[in-house]
Scaffold this active site. Structure first.
Site, short mmCIF file in Angstrom:
data_model
loop_
_atom_site.label_atom_id
_atom_site.label_comp_id
_atom_site.label_asym_id
_atom_site.label_seq_id
_atom_site.Cartn_x
_atom_site.Cartn_y
_atom_site.Cartn_z
N ASP A 26 0.83 -1.21 0.00
CA ASP A 26 0.00 0.00 0.00
C ASP A 26 0.86 1.26 0.00
OD1 ASP A 26 0.87 -0.07 2.63
OD2 ASP A 26 -1.13 -0.16 3.52
N SER A 27 2.19 1.06 0.04
CA SER A 27 3.12 2.16 -0.20
C SER A 27 2.90 2.78 -1.57
CB SER A 27 4.57 1.67 -0.08
OG SER A 27 4.75 0.47 -0.84
N ASP A 33 -0.92 -6.14 -0.18
CA ASP A 33 -1.40 -5.56 1.07
C ASP A 33 -2.92 -5.41 1.11
OD1 ASP A 33 0.84 -5.20 2.62
OD2 ASP A 33 1.22 -3.15 1.96
N LYS A 75 -1.10 -9.47 2.88
CA LYS A 75 -0.38 -8.99 4.06
C LYS A 75 -1.27 -8.01 4.82
CE LYS A 75 3.13 -6.00 3.84
NZ LYS A 75 2.63 -4.89 4.71
N GLU A 108 -1.41 -5.61 8.72
CA GLU A 108 -0.63 -5.07 9.83
C GLU A 108 -1.32 -5.36 11.16
OE1 GLU A 108 0.93 -1.22 7.19
OE2 GLU A 108 -0.04 -0.89 9.15
N GLU A 158 9.32 -4.16 10.64
CA GLU A 158 9.73 -2.87 10.09
C GLU A 158 10.21 -1.92 11.18
OE1 GLU A 158 8.16 0.82 7.26
OE2 GLU A 158 6.91 -0.97 7.49
#
Length: 279
Positions: free
Chosen positions: A44-45, A83, A113, A115, A182
């Site tokens: 999602d960057s 993501d 993925k 978080e 991270e």
């Protein structure tokens, strides 16, 4: 042969470091795949590096699906992990499961993925029970940037370090096949990598992780003034690109481009006839 969750686990077991980079489009994914990258993260960057947002929070499911499909068309061997964007899995287990399914079915990803630690273990369990592999993400989790008060290293004191360890163990127990660490201290990341059976993928977490991931624009130097401490610049493609753009501008204005070798031809007699006809 396609890289999978099985080959990734085998790499950890054999101490063969896992290589992963972000990609968001067909041509970049194809180049990475041909270079031998083992896993590609459609992160999602993309909100920041492709769409120009100040953070990842505005990224939608449609954004992720669109870019994931493009990457899937370019990569024949790399495992593709996509993501789940902000608020696509936090609201409910059912919504998390539905959106994970969309990334696999529509986005052609091989895994998703998300978080978070213990607070998302129910989602991880449900998604994995639906035969969708899940990668966790701990430490600095960009979707929680407002809660963290900015992009800061996580786990530096005992309580914070203990929480990351407990979260990593919980995510593994819930069924995740790997976890991204991270911006955590290198020695903490190394300890977590030893404690977990599943692979760890580091970004700003030292060489003790089982693999590494970087945003490819960072490692290629594509942004002036943007150089995260953890992102080694392997080549300055940004300056080379600007040099190419500037040379194109100059040669176009000087009429050096296009040259004769860049043009197509027609018989002179045809042109002469047309000139007479339209004179």
């Amino acid at each position: 042969m396609r890289n999978t969750v099985v080959t990734m686990q085998q790499q950890k077991n054999s101490l063969n470091k896992i290589t992963m980079l972000t990609a968001y489009d067909y041509s970049t994914a194809k180049l990475m795949d041909e270079s031998g990258i083992e896993a590609i993260l459609v992160g999602d960057s993309l909100g920041m590096v492709m769409l120009g947002y100040p953070d990842t929070l505005s990224v939608t499911m449609e954004d992720m699906i669109h870019h994931s499909k493009a990457v899937a068309r370019g990569a024949q061997r790399a495992m593709i992990i996509t993501d789940l964007p902000f608020m696509s899995y936090q609201v409910s287990v059912q919504e998390a499961l539905s959106n994970a399914g969309r990334l696999i079915k529509e986005g052609r990803a091989h895994a998703v993925k998300l978080e978070g630690g213990e607070e998302v273990c129910a989602q991880i369990k449900a998604i994995t029970q639906a035969a969708i592999p899940v990668m966790g993400h701990l430490g600095l989790t960009p979707q929680s940037v407002n809660a963290f008060g900015g992009f800061k290293v996580q786990g530096r004191d005992e309580a914070a370090a203990r929480k990351i360890i407990q979260s990593a163990l919980a995510v593994e127990k819930a069924g995740a096949f790997a976890v991204v660490l991270e911006c955590v201290p290198a020695t903490l990341a190394s300890l977590i990598s030893q404690l977990l059976v599943i692979p760890t993928i580091g970004i700003g977490a030292g060489a003790g992780c089982d693999g590494q991931v970087l945003v490819y624009q960072d490692m290629l130097g594509m942004y002036d003034g943007v150089a995260p401490k953890f992102a080694k610049q392997f080549v300055n493609i940004g300056e080379r690109m600007k040099g190419g753009f500037q040379q194109y501008i100059q040669e176009t204005k000087e009429q050096a481009f296009p040259a004769i070798e860049h043009t197509f031809h027609i018989d002179d007699a045809v042109i002469e006839k047309l000139q007479r006809e339209y004179a």
